[in-house]
Design an enzyme around this catalytic site. Structure first.
Site, PDB file in Angstrom:
ATOM      1  N   ALA A  95     -21.244  38.600 -20.761  1.00 57.25           N
ATOM      2  CA  ALA A  95     -22.547  38.934 -21.328  1.00 57.25           C
ATOM      3  C   ALA A  95     -23.513  37.784 -21.081  1.00 57.25           C
ATOM      4  O   ALA A  95     -23.133  36.603 -21.174  1.00 57.25           O
ATOM      5  CB  ALA A  95     -22.429  39.202 -22.827  1.00 57.25           C
ATOM      6  N   LYS A 143     -15.747  49.776 -16.156  1.00 54.53           N
ATOM      7  CA  LYS A 143     -16.923  48.922 -16.321  1.00 54.53           C
ATOM      8  C   LYS A 143     -18.152  49.763 -16.659  1.00 54.53           C
ATOM      9  O   LYS A 143     -18.934  49.430 -17.558  1.00 54.53           O
ATOM     10  CB  LYS A 143     -17.153  48.110 -15.044  1.00 54.53           C
ATOM     11  CG  LYS A 143     -18.441  47.286 -15.023  1.00 54.53           C
ATOM     12  CD  LYS A 143     -18.479  46.236 -16.103  1.00 54.53           C
ATOM     13  CE  LYS A 143     -19.715  45.356 -15.970  1.00 54.53           C
ATOM     14  NZ  LYS A 143     -19.802  44.325 -16.998  1.00 54.53           N
ATOM     15  N   LEU A 144     -18.349  50.865 -15.936  1.00 55.88           N
ATOM     16  CA  LEU A 144     -19.482  51.747 -16.213  1.00 55.88           C
ATOM     17  C   LEU A 144     -19.384  52.326 -17.619  1.00 55.88           C
ATOM     18  O   LEU A 144     -20.376  52.376 -18.360  1.00 55.88           O
ATOM     19  CB  LEU A 144     -19.526  52.892 -15.191  1.00 55.88           C
ATOM     20  CG  LEU A 144     -19.741  52.534 -13.720  1.00 55.88           C
ATOM     21  CD1 LEU A 144     -19.758  53.811 -12.881  1.00 55.88           C
ATOM     22  CD2 LEU A 144     -21.040  51.766 -13.527  1.00 55.88           C
ATOM     23  N   PHE A 152     -20.903  53.060 -23.300  1.00 58.64           N
ATOM     24  CA  PHE A 152     -20.554  53.185 -24.718  1.00 58.64           C
ATOM     25  C   PHE A 152     -21.398  52.246 -25.579  1.00 58.64           C
ATOM     26  O   PHE A 152     -21.813  52.613 -26.682  1.00 58.64           O
ATOM     27  CB  PHE A 152     -19.067  52.888 -24.921  1.00 58.64           C
ATOM     28  CG  PHE A 152     -18.194  54.110 -24.825  1.00 58.64           C
ATOM     29  CD1 PHE A 152     -18.278  54.948 -23.723  1.00 58.64           C
ATOM     30  CD2 PHE A 152     -17.284  54.419 -25.815  1.00 58.64           C
ATOM     31  CE1 PHE A 152     -17.484  56.074 -23.618  1.00 58.64           C
ATOM     32  CE2 PHE A 152     -16.486  55.549 -25.730  1.00 58.64           C
ATOM     33  CZ  PHE A 152     -16.576  56.385 -24.627  1.00 58.64           C
ATOM     34  N   CYS A 169     -28.362  46.071 -16.746  1.00 56.87           N
ATOM     35  CA  CYS A 169     -27.045  46.720 -16.664  1.00 56.87           C
ATOM     36  C   CYS A 169     -26.970  48.097 -17.304  1.00 56.87           C
ATOM     37  O   CYS A 169     -26.525  49.060 -16.674  1.00 56.87           O
ATOM     38  CB  CYS A 169     -25.987  45.815 -17.289  1.00 56.87           C
ATOM     39  SG  CYS A 169     -25.681  44.298 -16.366  1.00 56.87           S
ATOM     40  N   PHE A 181     -35.316  40.489 -22.985  1.00 55.90           N
ATOM     41  CA  PHE A 181     -34.570  41.596 -23.581  1.00 55.90           C
ATOM     42  C   PHE A 181     -33.453  41.099 -24.499  1.00 55.90           C
ATOM     43  O   PHE A 181     -32.952  41.848 -25.341  1.00 55.90           O
ATOM     44  CB  PHE A 181     -33.996  42.502 -22.485  1.00 55.90           C
ATOM     45  CG  PHE A 181     -32.641  42.101 -21.963  1.00 55.90           C
ATOM     46  CD1 PHE A 181     -31.478  42.611 -22.526  1.00 55.90           C
ATOM     47  CD2 PHE A 181     -32.513  41.226 -20.892  1.00 55.90           C
ATOM     48  CE1 PHE A 181     -30.227  42.247 -22.046  1.00 55.90           C
ATOM     49  CE2 PHE A 181     -31.276  40.866 -20.402  1.00 55.90           C
ATOM     50  CZ  PHE A 181     -30.139  41.378 -20.984  1.00 55.90           C
ATOM     51  N   ARG A 210     -35.927  41.660 -17.333  1.00 53.09           N
ATOM     52  CA  ARG A 210     -35.692  42.927 -16.644  1.00 53.09           C
ATOM     53  C   ARG A 210     -35.519  44.076 -17.646  1.00 53.09           C
ATOM     54  O   ARG A 210     -34.685  44.013 -18.544  1.00 53.09           O
ATOM     55  CB  ARG A 210     -34.448  42.827 -15.758  1.00 53.09           C
ATOM     56  CG  ARG A 210     -34.631  41.933 -14.540  1.00 53.09           C
ATOM     57  CD  ARG A 210     -33.351  41.743 -13.772  1.00 53.09           C
ATOM     58  NE  ARG A 210     -32.365  40.989 -14.545  1.00 53.09           N
ATOM     59  CZ  ARG A 210     -31.141  40.706 -14.119  1.00 53.09           C
ATOM     60  NH1 ARG A 210     -30.746  41.122 -12.932  1.00 53.09           N
ATOM     61  NH2 ARG A 210     -30.313  40.002 -14.873  1.00 53.09           N
TER      62      ARG A 210
END
Length: 282
Positions: free
Chosen positions: A39, A95-96, A101, A151, A213, A221
């Site tokens: 992260a 990963k996606l 989630f 992401c 963010f 971004r």
């Protein structure tokens, strides 16, 4: 052994393996999927003490041996029971799904925040009550303007595309709704601000404390703050922004890239946005 680290569409490793298999030297490559779960802002800590390490490989003797070789590297600082080995596709998709989630939880609590404002309930109290359930947990249950960063939205749209590709239209619509809710929350926040100030912010000073963010980063971004600033800019507000880690030129570059708002099509932009040097002056 070739290790794929980036977040990629499912079956990318297979495409890489096919390309490498065309070499004219008779070399045998094993392609592994080893997605990172770092992260922003806590990357070193996440690397040294990961929740899990995921390694995907072909379920052949050669593939399993390659996966075990990589697992032995991580074994120098990660307990073996936290190193998970799967097939290639499960690793790439995990990963996606993990990011999807997390984003889903943000959109879920934000949808409840809208309901709370209409009914008189307190979303922070609901978040605490729900989060105390061990099956749910308390993380990512704080209502906000919405999620940002490079992401979450990218990975959810990737998931939507995969579902559409395989004819799973209902699944695609389900995950796309996470994005729809996120956009709704940002727009709702801006409209609520204007509504609370007698339906006009023209010429009024509005302070924005924080633009990135995520705290402790300078990453702008897809930041939700940008969309709020864009809406206030269209309403001709005088916007004062303070974020010690974000440069003015980065703010403007991202607004142009993502929102299409720049000094050319919005002449009053330069004068309407002030970047403050501290929170008090903002």
């Amino acid at each position: 052994i070739v290790v794929e680290k980036s977040t990629v569409p499912v079956r990318t490793a297979e495409a890489v393996r096919r390309i490498l298999s065309c070499n004219d030297k008779g070399l045998d490559f094993q392609v592994l999927s080893n997605p990172e779960f770092l992260a922003e802002g806590t990357a070193i800590g996440d690397l040294m003490k990961p929740d899990r390490v995921l390694i995907g490989g072909q379920q052949t003797p050669e593939g399993l041996k390659a996966a075990e070789t990589l697992a032995s590297v991580y074994a120098n600082w990660v307990p073996r029971e936290q190193v998970l080995t799967t097939n290639l596709w499960s690793s790439e998709l995990s990963k996606l799904v993990a990011n999807a989630f997390l984003a889903q939880r943000v959109s879920s609590i934000n949808s409840i925040s809208a309901l709370c404002e209409s009914t008189g309930a307190d979303v922070s109290e609901i978040s605490r009550a729900v989060g105390m359930d061990d099956r749910i947990g308390k993380r990512f249950l704080q209502a906000s303007v919405g999620f940002g960063g490079s992401c979450f939205q990218k990975d959810i749209l990737n998931l939507v595309y995969l579902c559409e590709t395989y004819g799973l239209h209902e699944c695609a619509e389900y995950w796309n709704q996470v994005i729809v809710m996120n956009d709704y929350q940002k727009k709702r926040f801006s409209e609520k601000m204007v509504g609370k100030m007698f339906n006009t912010v023209t010429g009024k000073k509005v302070s924005i404390l924080g633009f990135a963010f995520k705290k402790d980063t300078g990453d702008v971004r897809e930041t939700p703050s940008m969309f709020v600033v864009r809406d206030l800019l269209l309403e001709r507000a005088n916007i004062h922004i303070f974020d010690p880690q974000v440069k003015r030129e980065d703010m403007f570059a991202e607004m142009d890239y993502t929102c299409g708002v720049n000094a050319t099509n919005t002449p009053h932009m330069e004068n309407s946005i002030t970047t403050a040097t501290d929170a008090y002056s903002a």
